[in-house]
Design a protein around this motif. Structure first.
Motif, PDB file in Angstrom:
ATOM      1  N   PHE A 189      33.468  30.488  43.199  1.00  0.00           N
ATOM      2  CA  PHE A 189      34.421  30.829  42.143  1.00  0.00           C
ATOM      3  C   PHE A 189      34.714  32.316  42.217  1.00  0.00           C
ATOM      4  O   PHE A 189      33.816  33.125  42.422  1.00  0.00           O
ATOM      5  CB  PHE A 189      33.821  30.482  40.768  1.00  0.00           C
ATOM      6  N   ASP A 190      35.973  32.649  42.073  1.00  0.00           N
ATOM      7  CA  ASP A 190      36.391  34.053  42.148  1.00  0.00           C
ATOM      8  C   ASP A 190      36.157  34.721  40.792  1.00  0.00           C
ATOM      9  O   ASP A 190      37.019  34.733  39.929  1.00  0.00           O
ATOM     10  CB  ASP A 190      37.871  34.138  42.528  1.00  0.00           C
ATOM     11  N   SER A 191      34.966  35.262  40.619  1.00  0.00           N
ATOM     12  CA  SER A 191      34.633  35.919  39.350  1.00  0.00           C
ATOM     13  C   SER A 191      33.801  37.157  39.633  1.00  0.00           C
ATOM     14  O   SER A 191      33.158  37.273  40.677  1.00  0.00           O
ATOM     15  CB  SER A 191      33.857  34.972  38.433  1.00  0.00           C
ATOM     16  N   GLN A 192      33.833  38.092  38.690  1.00  0.00           N
ATOM     17  CA  GLN A 192      33.085  39.330  38.866  1.00  0.00           C
ATOM     18  C   GLN A 192      31.590  39.103  38.796  1.00  0.00           C
ATOM     19  O   GLN A 192      30.808  39.824  39.407  1.00  0.00           O
ATOM     20  CB  GLN A 192      33.499  40.339  37.792  1.00  0.00           C
ATOM     21  N   GLN A 193      31.172  38.110  38.036  1.00  0.00           N
ATOM     22  CA  GLN A 193      29.757  37.830  37.837  1.00  0.00           C
ATOM     23  C   GLN A 193      29.425  36.421  38.330  1.00  0.00           C
ATOM     24  O   GLN A 193      30.278  35.528  38.324  1.00  0.00           O
ATOM     25  CB  GLN A 193      29.420  37.916  36.348  1.00  0.00           C
ATOM     26  N   ALA A 194      28.183  36.238  38.733  1.00  0.00           N
ATOM     27  CA  ALA A 194      27.681  34.888  38.984  1.00  0.00           C
ATOM     28  C   ALA A 194      27.156  34.335  37.657  1.00  0.00           C
ATOM     29  O   ALA A 194      26.525  35.059  36.873  1.00  0.00           O
ATOM     30  CB  ALA A 194      26.568  34.924  40.012  1.00  0.00           C
ATOM     31  N   LYS A 252      38.533  30.081  33.866  1.00  0.00           N
ATOM     32  CA  LYS A 252      37.435  30.817  33.241  1.00  0.00           C
ATOM     33  C   LYS A 252      36.087  30.290  33.740  1.00  0.00           C
ATOM     34  O   LYS A 252      35.801  29.103  33.626  1.00  0.00           O
ATOM     35  CB  LYS A 252      37.526  30.692  31.720  1.00  0.00           C
ATOM     36  N   PRO A 253      35.259  31.174  34.266  1.00  0.00           N
ATOM     37  CA  PRO A 253      33.985  30.711  34.840  1.00  0.00           C
ATOM     38  C   PRO A 253      33.078  30.036  33.819  1.00  0.00           C
ATOM     39  O   PRO A 253      32.364  29.089  34.153  1.00  0.00           O
ATOM     40  CB  PRO A 253      33.367  31.997  35.396  1.00  0.00           C
ATOM     41  N   GLU A 254      33.089  30.528  32.563  1.00  0.00           N
ATOM     42  CA  GLU A 254      32.222  29.930  31.542  1.00  0.00           C
ATOM     43  C   GLU A 254      32.553  28.452  31.329  1.00  0.00           C
ATOM     44  O   GLU A 254      31.652  27.620  31.195  1.00  0.00           O
ATOM     45  CB  GLU A 254      32.360  30.679  30.216  1.00  0.00           C
ATOM     46  N   TYR A 255      33.828  28.123  31.310  1.00  0.00           N
ATOM     47  CA  TYR A 255      34.245  26.737  31.092  1.00  0.00           C
ATOM     48  C   TYR A 255      33.864  25.861  32.285  1.00  0.00           C
ATOM     49  O   TYR A 255      33.315  24.767  32.112  1.00  0.00           O
ATOM     50  CB  TYR A 255      35.765  26.686  30.865  1.00  0.00           C
ATOM     51  N   VAL A 256      34.132  26.349  33.479  1.00  0.00           N
ATOM     52  CA  VAL A 256      33.839  25.553  34.677  1.00  0.00           C
ATOM     53  C   VAL A 256      32.333  25.336  34.801  1.00  0.00           C
ATOM     54  O   VAL A 256      31.867  24.240  35.147  1.00  0.00           O
ATOM     55  CB  VAL A 256      34.396  26.253  35.932  1.00  0.00           C
ATOM     56  N   LEU A 257      31.547  26.380  34.511  1.00  0.00           N
ATOM     57  CA  LEU A 257      30.086  26.249  34.573  1.00  0.00           C
ATOM     58  C   LEU A 257      29.602  25.206  33.568  1.00  0.00           C
ATOM     59  O   LEU A 257      28.809  24.318  33.916  1.00  0.00           O
ATOM     60  CB  LEU A 257      29.422  27.585  34.268  1.00  0.00           C
ATOM     61  N   GLU A 258      30.040  25.305  32.334  1.00  0.00           N
ATOM     62  CA  GLU A 258      29.557  24.401  31.290  1.00  0.00           C
ATOM     63  C   GLU A 258      29.970  22.960  31.572  1.00  0.00           C
ATOM     64  O   GLU A 258      29.191  22.030  31.355  1.00  0.00           O
ATOM     65  CB  GLU A 258      30.087  24.847  29.927  1.00  0.00           C
TER      66      GLU A 258
END
Length: 445
Positions: A267-272, A164-170
């Motif tokens: 990161f493979d995500s739809q949003q930055a 999950k991008p939110e977790y990796v970002l945080e």
């Protein structure tokens, strides 16, 4: 539906219907007990009582190679206890809580662990709930099989979170902002796998003692009853123990070239996903209110904030953008963030950075300041309109060593904030050449 459940349902409905009737009630300091402090707000509107025990046992005390220890120590306290009636397993604990119609929960943040109890205030039910919570606090069993089971569950959750991008970002942003401070570390599959029953028992023995606890109570009990609750909760907990080494001081984010402050993560995500921030202030900082009001204008005011205007309304770069201060007892950070299309990440970051920089330099306009103060003051009753919110406030006041009349003077302190105070505070505590930046999933770099 039995009589007890009907009573609970009636209380819940009354809580919803009459929440707005709450006035600002005074905080009473209870008698000290075994080195712990206690605080009470009496409210007889409902036959209920909400209790919180704050323990100075947060994630910041995790050893570097055992990140997740504080979380698991608290999380497993209701999975088996040795009380006056012998051993209670997790099913028996759950049954007792259900029979009481109570809620007992545990959570852990960066600074403190928290145990919360919600019970009907009827003496026999309240005392049973407090007795059970006391056993959780003083004598968790940490059964080897349950520890192993929960480790596997936690590791599975961590592996899922890694997607999950939110977790990796945080996680990346936290590590960047906190630097060498212990809160920079987050649980990993390796650190969680290394935990064992002895680690949990040792952490509990070291940190769960009454001199490190604060009890806050809101509800239908008087001062004498509140003192009895506090004593019953802490009676079997040791008051003190071996000296705990002091934590390092959280250093202000250093001035560094952009190349050293900005981190790009593929990161493979739809949003930055973009996060920006730095260390800031503690809750008892005298500039807290100018920063609170100023941030409402900058990015805390939702659709009326500067960031929302520049990023969303004028350029359509993101659906949402925000900023906030997260002050604590000993630590505090400022953070701003947004999500945008991968190929718009550079432009969105540029707009967010320039908007924050301009606000630090110039502050709000008179109209913006007036609107922010009006919204905060008019919205304040919604922050204290039920027992749980009152308990949140009492707990924060107690934990951060704030004056006991903080709730009574909160709106006056907001109203007293001036343009010069906001600008001076933002220039004192924030600086663009100190901001740490994490961009995850951008496609244009």
């Amino acid at each position: 539906m039995n009589a007890l459940n009907k009573t609970i349902l009636a209380c819940m409905l009354a809580l919803t219907c009459h929440g707005a009737a709450y006035a600002i009630l005074p905080i009473e300091q209870l008698d000290g007990y075994k080195g712990a402090k206690g605080f009470l707000v009496q409210t007889k509107a409902l036959p209920m009582v909400d209790i919180e025990v704050s323990i100075d046992a947060g994630d910041r005390y995790d050893p570097a190679d055992k990140s997740g220890l504080a979380d698991m120590t608290a999380a497993l306290m209701n999975y088996g206890v040795r009380g006056d009636q012998g051993y209670l397993n997790e099913a028996q604990i759950a049954d007792e809580i259900a029979d009481l119609g109570a809620n007992i929960g545990l959570s852990v943040g960066g600074e403190r662990a928290i145990l919360r109890i919600r019970s009907l205030s009827r003496k026999d039910l309240r005392e049973r709930a407090v007795k059970l919570a006391s056993a959780m606090l003083s004598a968790p069993s940490y059964d080897v099989k349950i520890v192993d089971r929960e480790k596997k569950r936690t590791i599975a959750n961590l592996l899922e979170a890694e997607t999950k991008p939110e977790y990796v970002l945080e996680r990346s942003f936290t590590k960047s902002v906190y630097g060498n401070y212990p809160l920079a570390n987050s649980p990993t599959t390796k650190s969680v796998a290394s935990l064992n029953t002895m680690d949990l028992l040792q952490f509990h023995k070291q940190f769960y003692r009454s001199e490190r606890m604060i009890v806050s109570i809101v509800g239908d009990v008087d001062r004498a009853e509140a003192n009895e609750i506090m004593q019953a909760l802490l009676q079997k907990i040791p008051q003190s123990g071996p000296v705990i080494p002091s934590l390092p001081e959280l250093q202000r984010s250093p001035i560094e070239p952009l190349a050293q402050r900005e981190q790009q993560i593929p990161f493979d995500s739809q949003q930055a996903h973009i996060a920006m921030g730095m260390t800031a202030v503690t809750r008892n900082n005298p500039d807290y209110f100018p920063l609170l009001v100023g941030n409402y204008v900058l990015g805390g005011g939702g659709f009326v904030s500067r960031l929302m205007s520049e990023v969303r309304e004028k350029r359509g770069l993101a659906y949402s953008v925000f900023s906030y201060f997260a002050p604590g007892k000993d630590t505090g950070i400022f953070q701003a963030g947004l999500q945008t299309k991968g190929d718009q990440a550079s432009l969105a970051l540029e707009v967010m950075s320039s908007t924050i920089a301009k606000f630090i330099a110039d502050g709000p306009t008179p109209a913006e300041l007036l609107a922010a103060k009006s919204n905060l003051v008019n919205g304040y009753p919604l922050r204290i309109d039920n027992n749980r919110k009152l308990l949140d406030n009492v707990s924060s006041i107690a934990w951060n060593n704030l004056p006991l009349d903080t709730m009574e003077i909160w709106t006056k302190q907001v109203e007293a904030v001036t343009l010069d105070q906001v600008t001076a505070a933002f220039q004192k505590y924030l600086a663009m050449d100190r901001m740490r930046i994490v961009v995850l999933g951008a496609q244009n770099k």
